[in-house]
Design an enzyme around this catalytic site. Structure first.
Site, PDB file in Angstrom:
ATOM      1  N   GLU A 115       0.829  -1.193   0.000  1.00 48.64           N
ATOM      2  CA  GLU A 115       0.000   0.000   0.000  1.00 48.64           C
ATOM      3  C   GLU A 115       0.871   1.252   0.000  1.00 48.64           C
ATOM      4  OE1 GLU A 115      -2.575  -0.572   3.340  1.00 48.64           O
ATOM      5  OE2 GLU A 115      -3.793  -2.064   2.292  1.00 48.64           O
TER       6      GLU A 115
ATOM      7  N   HIS B  14       8.885   5.543  20.308  1.00 49.53           N
ATOM      8  CA  HIS B  14       7.650   5.042  20.937  1.00 49.53           C
ATOM      9  C   HIS B  14       7.742   4.750  22.433  1.00 49.53           C
ATOM     10  CE1 HIS B  14       6.309   4.911  16.862  1.00 49.53           C
ATOM     11  NE2 HIS B  14       7.147   3.945  16.537  1.00 49.53           N
TER      12      HIS B  14
ATOM     13  N   CYS C 142      -1.251   6.144   9.888  1.00 50.94           N
ATOM     14  CA  CYS C 142       0.006   5.574  10.363  1.00 50.94           C
ATOM     15  C   CYS C 142      -0.250   4.300  11.163  1.00 50.94           C
ATOM     16  CB  CYS C 142       0.731   6.595  11.229  1.00 50.94           C
ATOM     17  SG  CYS C 142       2.348   6.063  11.790  1.00 50.94           S
TER      18      CYS C 142
END
Length: 401
Positions: A114, A243, A370
């Site tokens: 994608e 993260h 995202c």
């Protein structure tokens, strides 16, 4: 940039299978194309430049339509080369102007990736994939749920840019609707090092898409040796999927942290900036998940980490934080942080003089936000076996192990 020019629906090109003995010119950057023209075709280098512009500026793949080439050269090209771009399975617009393409890789229909175009007021950004699936198993990422199949070729990477730019009517240096490319789609770019670097070279080449170095961004989960190699072999903006502000938490979210802990990762990022004065900063991506990594103590710890990074680089604002609200996908156990928590987290960072912005969620109605990309893929067990095989084989410097 919110208005996207409507063009006729692009039909898949009739030919998608490679021809034995023919070179796909999309696999070559300028240097590779020049070498092919000189050594294989017996032509001058400037002829390679003409063809490169036909492919990437005018989106022409049929040599007979390259009208400033002589008949003899066109015959040589027909005999020895071809231009194969990815087949479009579907293209899907979002209500907010975001556009997603599902592109078939290969002829068996089992591999698809994608690509997402995100328009904004002053720029248009294309999110490009580097692998079919991903084997790093980050627990909050949709792509990770599908495992890994294979690396994309250079042609398959730059082909994503070709498809999007053609759809947008992008004309380098004249009508630029594609202003930025981020290697933040499916896969870990640094595990496909050579093909990704070659594709980024075409993105930044005036004969390709003419993007400035700083407008091409590579995002990595933190493969330290490959970051050092990237510093020597390319010159693009660097983003790191952080993260978490400490090793204990990051290891639960990004398993690669067990191999390359935060201290090693931050040191490699500092080396990346120090190696070239034109590199001003590294962007650290931080996906906020409710009750997992969005507490005030996490924000304060992240602020300390950013101050330490500035000290290591010996420059202010060397690290920028991009806060990303978690985008849910089927089967995930994580939830998006509440808006009040997101703003409170950002305020702690800003009050600590850390450059911080919150990324707006775009394209979530078409699963293009995202962390939501995963394409059409094989079953996870088979894909993970392919990933393990890649690691064991080593694949030169393209493997993580």
């Amino acid at each position: 940039m919110n208005e996207v020019v409507q063009s006729p629906a692009i039909q898949p090109l009739p030919k998608s299978a490679p021809t034995a003995g023919k070179q796909n010119l999309l696999d070559l950057d300028r240097a590779g194309l020049e070498k092919f023209f000189v050594e294989v075709l017996g032509e001058k280098k400037f002829r390679a430049h003409q063809v490169m512009k036909w492919i990437h500026h005018r989106y022409v793949t049929d040599f007979d339509e390259m009208t400033d080439l002589g008949k003899v050269l066109r015959a040589k090209l027909q005999a020895h080369a071809e231009v194969l771009v990815p087949n479009i399975v579907f293209d899907k617009p979002s209500a907010d102007g975001t556009h997603k393409w599902l592109l078939a890789m290969g002829v068996d229909g089992k591999n698809a990736i994608e690509t997402v175009y995100i328009p904004d007021k002053t720029r248009g950004t294309l999110c490009v994939s580097s692998q079919v699936g991903c084997g790093l198993n980050c627990t909050f990422c949709s792509t990770a749920t599908q495992g890994f199949n294979r690396n994309l070729t250079t042609a398959e990477i730059i082909g994503q840019v070709w498809v999007a730019a053609r759809h947008l009517g992008n004309v380098p240096h004249q009508m630029r609707r594609l202003t930025n490319v981020v290697m933040m789609g499916m896969g870990e770019p640094l595990m496909n090092f050579d093909n990704v670097v070659r594709a980024m070279s075409v993105m930044r080449d005036d004969l390709g898409y003419g993007l400035a170095n700083k407008r091409v961004t590579l995002s990595t989960s933190g493969l330290v040796p490959q970051i050092d190699r990237l510093s020597a072999e390319s010159d693009v903006s660097l983003a790191v999927s952080l993260h978490a502000p400490n090793d204990a938490l990051r290891e639960t979210l990004v398993p690669l942290n067990k191999k390359y802990p935060i201290a090693e990762l931050m040191a490699s990022c500092a080396r990346y900036l120090r190696a070239n004065k034109r590199r001003e900063s590294v962007t650290f991506e931080y996906t906020l998940m409710k009750g997992i990594n969005d507490k005030p103590e996490h924000a304060r710890e992240l602020a300390r980490l950013m101050r330490q990074f500035d000290n290591a680089v010996q420059a202010k604002d060397s690290g920028k934080v991009n806060l990303i609200p978690f985008n849910p996908f089927p089967g995930t156990r994580y939830e998006r942080s509440e808006e009040a928590h997101i703003r409170a987290f950002q305020k702690i960072l800003l009050d600590s003089n850390v450059l911080t912005m919150v990324r707006r969620t775009r394209g979530d109605d078409i699963d293009a936000a995202c962390g939501q990309l995963k394409g059409q893929v094989m079953d996870r067990t088979r894909r993970q076996a392919e990933f393990n095989k890649t690691l064991q084989a080593g694949k030169g410097s393209d493997a993580a192990a």
